[in-house]
Design a protein around this motif. Structure first.
Motif, PDB file in Angstrom:
ATOM      1  N   TYR A   4       0.774  -1.624   0.290  1.00 34.23           N
ATOM      2  CA  TYR A   4       0.238  -0.146   0.079  1.00 34.23           C
ATOM      3  C   TYR A   4       0.632   1.323  -0.063  1.00 34.23           C
ATOM      4  O   TYR A   4       1.522   0.795   0.937  1.00 34.23           O
ATOM      5  N   THR A   5       0.139   2.405  -1.059  1.00 36.28           N
ATOM      6  CA  THR A   5       1.143   3.303  -1.078  1.00 36.28           C
ATOM      7  C   THR A   5       1.150   4.210  -2.055  1.00 36.28           C
ATOM      8  O   THR A   5      -0.481   4.137  -2.145  1.00 36.28           O
ATOM      9  N   TYR A   6       1.709   5.250  -1.896  1.00 35.17           N
ATOM     10  CA  TYR A   6       1.357   6.787  -2.382  1.00 35.17           C
ATOM     11  C   TYR A   6       2.718   6.937  -3.001  1.00 35.17           C
ATOM     12  O   TYR A   6       3.377   7.734  -2.475  1.00 35.17           O
ATOM     13  N   ASP A   7       2.668   7.284  -4.906  1.00 33.58           N
ATOM     14  CA  ASP A   7       3.527   7.479  -5.599  1.00 33.58           C
ATOM     15  C   ASP A   7       4.340   8.752  -5.019  1.00 33.58           C
ATOM     16  O   ASP A   7       5.716   9.073  -4.857  1.00 33.58           O
ATOM     17  N   PRO A  12       7.335   6.441   0.893  1.00 25.34           N
ATOM     18  CA  PRO A  12       6.641   5.503   0.074  1.00 25.34           C
ATOM     19  C   PRO A  12       7.357   5.130  -1.673  1.00 25.34           C
ATOM     20  O   PRO A  12       8.127   4.343  -2.420  1.00 25.34           O
ATOM     21  N   ARG A  13       8.230   6.757  -1.529  1.00 25.86           N
ATOM     22  CA  ARG A  13       9.565   7.114  -2.828  1.00 25.86           C
ATOM     23  C   ARG A  13      10.986   5.570  -2.172  1.00 25.86           C
ATOM     24  O   ARG A  13      11.732   5.043  -3.419  1.00 25.86           O
ATOM     25  N   ALA A  28       0.544  -3.417  -5.930  1.00 24.66           N
ATOM     26  CA  ALA A  28       0.509  -2.755  -5.204  1.00 24.66           C
ATOM     27  C   ALA A  28      -0.488  -1.612  -5.627  1.00 24.66           C
ATOM     28  O   ALA A  28      -1.462  -1.824  -6.362  1.00 24.66           O
ATOM     29  N   GLU A  29      -1.579  -1.230  -4.520  1.00 26.76           N
ATOM     30  CA  GLU A  29      -2.747  -0.032  -4.397  1.00 26.76           C
ATOM     31  C   GLU A  29      -2.109   1.338  -4.246  1.00 26.76           C
ATOM     32  O   GLU A  29      -1.626   1.500  -2.399  1.00 26.76           O
ATOM     33  N   GLN A  30      -2.587   2.408  -4.753  1.00 30.80           N
ATOM     34  CA  GLN A  30      -2.673   3.438  -4.591  1.00 30.80           C
ATOM     35  C   GLN A  30      -3.323   3.704  -3.163  1.00 30.80           C
ATOM     36  O   GLN A  30      -4.596   3.789  -3.609  1.00 30.80           O
ATOM     37  N   ASP A  32      -4.320   7.031  -1.374  1.00 31.08           N
ATOM     38  CA  ASP A  32      -4.670   9.368  -2.001  1.00 31.08           C
ATOM     39  C   ASP A  32      -4.513   9.223  -0.570  1.00 31.08           C
ATOM     40  O   ASP A  32      -5.569   9.852  -0.255  1.00 31.08           O
ATOM     41  N   GLN A  38      -6.281   7.574   3.023  1.00 29.49           N
ATOM     42  CA  GLN A  38      -5.094   6.452   4.526  1.00 29.49           C
ATOM     43  C   GLN A  38      -7.010   6.483   5.641  1.00 29.49           C
ATOM     44  O   GLN A  38      -6.049   5.438   6.722  1.00 29.49           O
ATOM     45  N   PRO A  53       4.008   4.197   3.403  1.00 36.38           N
ATOM     46  CA  PRO A  53       3.630   2.501   3.441  1.00 36.38           C
ATOM     47  C   PRO A  53       3.352   1.517   3.806  1.00 36.38           C
ATOM     48  O   PRO A  53       3.952   1.577   5.242  1.00 36.38           O
TER      49      PRO A  53
END
Length: 109
Positions: A4-7, A12-13, A28-30, A32, A38, A53
């Motif tokens: 679980y991330t947010y680019d 997360p980067r 992966a799932e964004q 926002d 979240q 993440p």
């Protein structure tokens, strides 16, 4: 595993750069952060800390600290290790990461 991330976010980067360097692709799932996803009930059940993440393992456990996620993935995919080839190198890398975090946070604060 599922990430679980947010680019656009910095932590997360860091995981994304590790995965790219290692040539590993994960499901992966964004999440926002600008829309508050979240804090949704669905994500809160995965990570009650509401942070990304978050890496959900196949056994259901969740790692939500960027260094823990990177260390776990580096151990799982040891080719091109970023944490070193022995315990001392690994300890030095983790110490350096902590120093960057603490010194960086102090500078921003």
């Amino acid at each position: 595993m599922k990430l679980y991330t947010y680019d656009p976010a910095p932590n997360p980067r860091r995981v994304a750069l590790l995965l790219k360097y290692k040539g590993v692709e994960l499901d992966a799932e964004q999440v926002d952060l600008t829309k508050g996803q979240q804090m949704s009930a669905e994500f809160s059940a995965i990570n009650p800390q509401w942070t990304v993440p978050a890496l959900q393992l196949d056994n259901g456990e969740v790692l939500s600290d960027v260094i823990a996620i990177c260390y776990y993935l580096d151990s799982l995919y040891p080719e091109k290790s970023v944490f070193g080839k022995d315990a001392l190198e690994c300890a030095k890398v983790i110490a350096f990461c902590q120093r960057l975090y603490v010194d960086g946070l102090a500078a921003v604060a």
